[in-house]
Design a protein around this motif. Structure first.
Motif, PDB file in Angstrom:
ATOM      1  N   LEU A 112       0.869  -1.094   0.021  1.00 53.22           N
ATOM      2  CA  LEU A 112       0.206   0.087   0.037  1.00 53.22           C
ATOM      3  C   LEU A 112       0.917   1.226  -0.056  1.00 53.22           C
ATOM      4  O   LEU A 112       0.573   2.200  -0.783  1.00 53.22           O
ATOM      5  CB  LEU A 112      -1.162  -0.043   1.350  1.00 53.22           C
ATOM      6  N   VAL A 113       1.955   1.116   0.839  1.00 50.61           N
ATOM      7  CA  VAL A 113       2.999   2.233   0.834  1.00 50.61           C
ATOM      8  C   VAL A 113       3.300   2.853  -0.693  1.00 50.61           C
ATOM      9  O   VAL A 113       3.371   3.809  -1.156  1.00 50.61           O
ATOM     10  CB  VAL A 113       4.023   2.350   1.660  1.00 50.61           C
ATOM     11  N   ALA A 114       3.475   1.575  -1.450  1.00 47.86           N
ATOM     12  CA  ALA A 114       3.832   1.851  -2.949  1.00 47.86           C
ATOM     13  C   ALA A 114       2.988   2.654  -3.626  1.00 47.86           C
ATOM     14  O   ALA A 114       3.002   2.939  -5.045  1.00 47.86           O
ATOM     15  CB  ALA A 114       4.261   0.517  -3.581  1.00 47.86           C
ATOM     16  N   HIS A 116       1.152   4.814  -2.720  1.00 46.95           N
ATOM     17  CA  HIS A 116       1.060   6.367  -2.090  1.00 46.95           C
ATOM     18  C   HIS A 116       0.188   7.455  -2.718  1.00 46.95           C
ATOM     19  O   HIS A 116      -0.508   8.024  -2.223  1.00 46.95           O
ATOM     20  CB  HIS A 116       2.289   6.488  -1.384  1.00 46.95           C
ATOM     21  N   LEU A 119      -3.310   7.121  -3.425  1.00 47.84           N
ATOM     22  CA  LEU A 119      -4.182   7.124  -2.425  1.00 47.84           C
ATOM     23  C   LEU A 119      -4.188   8.166  -1.518  1.00 47.84           C
ATOM     24  O   LEU A 119      -5.295   9.072  -1.284  1.00 47.84           O
ATOM     25  CB  LEU A 119      -3.407   6.035  -1.189  1.00 47.84           C
ATOM     26  N   MET A 120      -2.923   9.231  -1.696  1.00 55.44           N
ATOM     27  CA  MET A 120      -2.953  10.355  -0.853  1.00 55.44           C
ATOM     28  C   MET A 120      -3.840  11.454  -1.609  1.00 55.44           C
ATOM     29  O   MET A 120      -4.550  11.960  -0.851  1.00 55.44           O
ATOM     30  CB  MET A 120      -1.353  10.725  -1.087  1.00 55.44           C
ATOM     31  N   THR A 183       3.851   0.542  -7.873  1.00 48.29           N
ATOM     32  CA  THR A 183       4.006   2.011  -8.522  1.00 48.29           C
ATOM     33  C   THR A 183       3.481   2.151  -9.854  1.00 48.29           C
ATOM     34  O   THR A 183       3.708   3.288 -10.459  1.00 48.29           O
ATOM     35  CB  THR A 183       4.882   2.515  -8.010  1.00 48.29           C
TER      36      THR A 183
END
Lengths: 279, 424, 304
Positions: A112-114, A116, A119-120, A183
């Motif tokens: 999920l961080v990938a 970002h 999502l952000m 990404t």
């Protein structure tokens, strides 16, 4: 050689990288084409990782140009972009020789961080998200669905909620690749992806990489494992002492006398020692 | 090398070193007499300290020898604690809500103080615990919030509630301004630069007399009101006592302040918990784990750090405004490095990133010394030692586990063994 | 002109004291890559030890200034060195290989501990000391202003030079120095090659603390007043000096110390005394942001 060569994706022109008085890379030029797996090989200290770090924005090259062209015609001068833009705008993702996962976070969180950036944006840069407004829930569902798809593909569904640092080595390698793929890159750069894998894991990796290529993402990889390189690469570049000594299909490279000489250590002893310290 | 020594010899050597350390510094006390420096000998204090070191070292070595026989299961305690935490949190909240009915005014005053530190701890936890940025100048934001409120209220006549968000935003703005150049620095450089900025703020507050009234501080800061109702000694119109036909009592104001800070602290907690489950909070934690990996994923490391800094600063500023309105008086003396260190100690001892840990640490560290008056003088000494001991024994703090921010299944608890940190 | 010259002399004196402290920061940083936050407080303890020793010697009737000062210097350096060794052993060594912020937090804890230890054991009042070496050389007079080079300033300069000379000899000519330099290059490799790295690191702290104690003695003599808080500000300034000179570089530390001393003195003389600490702190921030390798530091390539 296949007559209709695919369009160039990454053009490296006269790339030079100096550390103090040392030239780690000297006037390196090559082309990585769209839809292909391009491998960069060479003895230790040949400048492979340095070239990689220049392409992925971790080093700023001393001189030379790195031109990346997307399928839609948009072009990026990578040597002028800040590191995070290279990944996000230009679509160049990478993995690391010594795996860099977020070890204390779960496998799912890593994926999920990938994702970002999208999502952000869906959280209205944090504010709406806190208040529970906006389309964040939908965006999160999409992100989780993508993460799930990758977890299926790398066979880690069962470990989705386990800390990434607790995975076995081979699984960490696969996860790092999946994370980079989340990404949505056009070019995936892999720094020795087969290092430390057993033959079975290495075979699985080949399948995974070929599949990524067939799904439309081009690959650039540094590899020591000749088995992997010769089997999956479409195109190989051989470096020695920071210079390109050979460039072609696996069969061509294998037959090149320069390459044989470099690997048997018939090079100039003096220069070899000098470049040894540049890893 | 040390391993080979027997516990007795080892303890003896430690005592010898302690004698060297303490004989001059504790054994000979310098005083200021009429003819210069006087010296007073205190052999008994030295003897006691040396004996304590001897016994302590001996006990430690014997205990270690004992323990080696039974290998300890790491993380066991932490996991059982976290299971219990599911009940401790709500229980603490329930106690906090009814506390004013249970205790007297003095204890409630202490409760207000503890809650102020809980809020500061939660605010700093965002920066240190989640994002892994060591901020040694957190007090600067606290000071900016306090002075912003005091000065704006003085100049504009606005009340506490209108000024509160402004104070928070100004602190956040200061955080961004300060953070923008320095957040590119490596962790330990960042720590020392934030410390320097904290000191700069204090020196400016001390010397910019025309604005801040210098060392004399600002007094007569307006008190907060409840929907326009004031808390005063009389029961005239517009006061809380007058409106509800109560006998005016100073205790009413303390109860009111208590609920204000409880509400503000809970707001901080709520926002943090929400953010942690969202991309922003998740990427803060990713940043703490590995900055380089973040960069390779297209994450703008500087702006992400900046948001953590700004959010932390915002809550610091709000806490500062509350401090100002509670005291009615502020001066630069309240905003020293020791204040930053205290808040940092609370976050570190609580277990970085743990919300409940901050509460427990604040209760122990702020409430404790106030309750045991004789210890109050040595409070900072104990803080300092606690920081060292904590890092040596449990570097992850009392509660060194982390619950994943999102899970497909039931979710596992991650013990500190995997929360590595520090490739960047 | 005369006024500026006087400031130059004062600035150099102050700068030498900062330089002595900065050497300790830079050495430790060079070897284990951490900011020894408690170093400023070791300096403060050195100053207190000097005060205690001077008062003690006086009460024994040893009042001959050179003898008293020599004995004090040895005593303060020795005990401060013991403090340095103990700090490393207790607060830092167990944390080697721990997570990134652990040693730094431990160091902050140590700093707070030492400050409050001295406050509790020696009291919070400022301790004055009557000047031991009065008088000086009148260099010249201009428009009623006398440029004075005091004996004290000469003594400070000489002591610093001797200490730095001994220190340089230690680092460049002895086996210990060789081990230290090896550890600085590559700690793990040094350990593999049979260097006792724990011992080398411990000795680094010992040497740094001894130099800081000398600085403490000089500070006490020069200013004639100390309290438990002097270590904090002097520590940050000396750290600034180390960063300005290029952290990890020993000549850089001395150069940085001189620059900080001069900047602070001239700032106080021509702008404002109140904001002199702001000047030093701002230089720290500016250096770190724009010149992170300092004046004489090496360029470090980030390893990916």
């Amino acid at each position: 050689m296949n007559p209709p060569a695919p369009a160039p994706l990454l053009e490296v022109v006269d790339l030079t990288m100096r550390f103090g008085g040392l030239k780690a890379i000297d006037q390196l030029s090559f082309v990585a084409r769209r839809g292909e797996i391009t491998a960069v090989i060479g003895p230790n200290g040949a400048g492979k990782t340095t070239a990689f770090n220049c392409i992925t924005g971790f080093y700023r090259p001393s001189s030379g140009a790195l031109r990346l062209t997307h399928a839609d015609g948009r072009a990026f001068q990578l040597e002028r972009l800040p590191g995070h833009r290279i990944a996000r705008r230009a679509g160049v993702a990478r993995t690391f020789q010594n795996i860099r996962l977020f070890a204390g976070m779960t496998v799912l969180e890593n994926l999920l961080v990938a994702q970002h950036a999208p999502l952000m944006a869906a959280t209205g840069f944090g504010v709406l998200g806190v208040l529970g407004l906006g389309g964040y829930a939908a965006a999160e569902r999409r992100a989780i669905a993508k993460a799930r798809a990758w977890l299926e593909r790398i066979d880690l569904m069962a470990r989705a909620d386990a800390p990434a640092g607790a995975l076995p080595y081979g699984a960490q390698r696969r996860l790092e690749i999946a994370r980079a793929m989340c990404t949505d890159p056009v070019l995936l750069c892999l720094d020795e992806p087969a290092a430390g894998l057993n033959p079975r894991e290495s075979e699985e990796l080949n399948t995974l990489l070929l599949r990524i290529r067939d799904d439309g993402c081009s690959l650039l990889l540094i590899e020591h494992d000749m088995g992997v390189v010769m089997r999956i690469s479409d195109h190989i570049i051989v470096l020695d002492h920071g210079r390109k000594i050979s460039d072609g299909t696996p069969a061509e490279v294998r037959a090149d006398p320069h390459v044989i000489a470099a690997y048997l250590g018939e090079g100039d002893e003096g220069i070899e020692q000098e470049t040894e310290s540049v890893a | 090398m040390t391993r080979a020594k027997t516990p007795l010899v080892d303890a003896f050597l430690s005592a010898l070193i302690a004698l060297g350390l303490f004989a001059p510094m504790v054994g000979l006390v310098t005083g200021v007499g009429p003819h210069g420096i006087t010296l007073t000998a205190r052999p008994r204090a030295v003897l006691a300290l040396v004996a304590a070191v001897f016994v302590g070292r001996l006990a430690l070595r014997l205990w270690q020898a004992q323990r080696r026989l039974v290998p300890a299961a790491p993380g066991r305690f932490a996991i059982s604690f976290l299971a219990a935490a599911r009940y401790i949190g709500p229980a603490l909240l329930a106690v906090a809500l009814v506390l004013p009915a249970l205790v007297g005014r003095a204890s409630l005053d202490l409760g207000v103080l503890v809650l102020t530190y809980v809020m500061l701890g939660w605010g700093l936890n965002i920066v240190v615990g989640l994002a892994g940025l060591l901020d040694l100048g957190y007090v600067a934001f606290y000071a900016v919030g306090a002075y912003s409120y005091a000065l704006i209220a003085e100049a504009s006549g606005l009340g506490f509630w209108s000024c509160l968000p402004v104070a928070g935003l100004l602190a956040a703005l200061w955080g961004v301004t300060l953070g923008f150049p320095v957040l590119r620095l490596r962790g330990d450089y960042l720590a020392i630069v934030t410390l320097a900025f904290g000191e700069i703020i204090r020196i400016v507050l001390l010397n910019w007399v025309s604005l801040t009234n210098g060392p004399n501080g600002i007094s007569g800061i307006p008190r907060p009101t409840l929907f326009g109702l004031r808390f005063t000694a009389g029961d005239g119109p517009g006061t809380f006592a007058g409106f509800f036909h109560l006998a005016p009592s100073p205790a009413q104001r303390v109860v009111f302040l208590y609920y204000v800070i409880l509400g503000l602290a809970l707001l901080t907690n709520w926002v943090t918990i929400r953010l942690r489950r969202q991309p922003l909070g998740r990427v803060w934690e990713a940043l703490r784990e590995d900055e380089i990996a973040c960069r390779s994923l297209g994450i703008n490391v500087t702006t992400t750090k900046l948001t953590a800094f700004a959010v932390g600063a915002f809550f610091g500023g709000i806490a500062g405004a509350f401090f100002a309105t509670r005291q009615g008086f502020i001066s630069p003396e309240s905003f020293t490095f020791m204040e930053s260190a205290t808040v940092l100690a609370i976050v570190v001892l609580g277990g970085m990133g743990s919300q409940l840990g901050v509460v427990l640490a604040a209760v122990v560290m702020i409430g404790g010394p106030e309750l045991f008056r004789p210890l109050a003088d040595d409070r900072m000494l104990i803080f300092g030692l606690a920081l060292v001991v904590m890092m040596v024994l449990r570097p992850r703090g009392l509660i060194s586990v982390r619950t994943p921010s999102i899970a497909l299944g039931k979710g596992e608890i991650i013990t500190a063994d995997f929360v590595t940190e520090g490739h960047g | 002109m005369a006024y500026a010259l006087q400031q130059l002399i004062n600035g150099i004196t102050l700068g030498l004291i900062y330089g002595l402290i900065a050497v300790g920061y830079t050495m430790v940083y060079g070897i284990i890559g951490m900011i020894n936050f408690a170093h400023g407080d070791v300096f403060m303890i050195g100053a207190f030890l000097s005060l205690i020793a001077l008062s003690g010697l006086a009460s024994f009737g040893i009042t001959a200034v050179p003898l008293a000062l020599a004995l004090t210097l040895v005593f303060a350096a020795a005990i401060a060195a013991l403090y340095g060794w103990t700090i490393e052993r207790v607060a830092y060594r167990p944390l080697r290989g721990s997570f990134r912020l652990a040693p730094l937090i431990s160091a902050i804890g140590m700093s707070i501990t030492l400050q409050n230890f001295v406050q509790v054991s020696q009291g919070a009042r400022v301790k004055p000391l009557a000047p031991l070496i009065p008088g000086g050389l009148e260099l010249f007079r201009e428009a009623g202003f006398t440029v004075l080079l005091s004996w004290m300033q000469i003594a400070i300069a000489l002591t610093t030079m001797i200490c730095l000379a001994i220190f340089t000899w230690l680092v460049t000519r002895t086996p210990l120095g060789r081990a230290m330099r090896a550890c600085e290059q590559d700690l793990r490799m040094s350990a593999l090659l049979g260097i006792d790295t724990d011992r080398t690191i411990g000795l680094t702290f010992v040497i740094g603390a001894a130099l800081a104690a000398v600085a403490g003695l000089l500070f006490l003599l020069y200013y004639g007043a100390i309290d438990f808080y002097i270590g904090f500000v002097a520590g940050v300034k000396a750290f600034t000096a180390a960063v300005l000179g290029g952290i990890g570089s020993l000549p850089g530390a001395v150069l940085g110390g001189l620059l900080i001393g001069l900047i602070e003195t001239f700032w106080s003389a021509y702008f404002s005394v109140q904001y002199k600490d702001v000047a030093a702190f701002s230089i720290l921030a500016i250096t770190l942001i724009f010149l992170p390798t300092g004046l004489l530091g090496r360029v470090d390539v980030e390893k990916v």
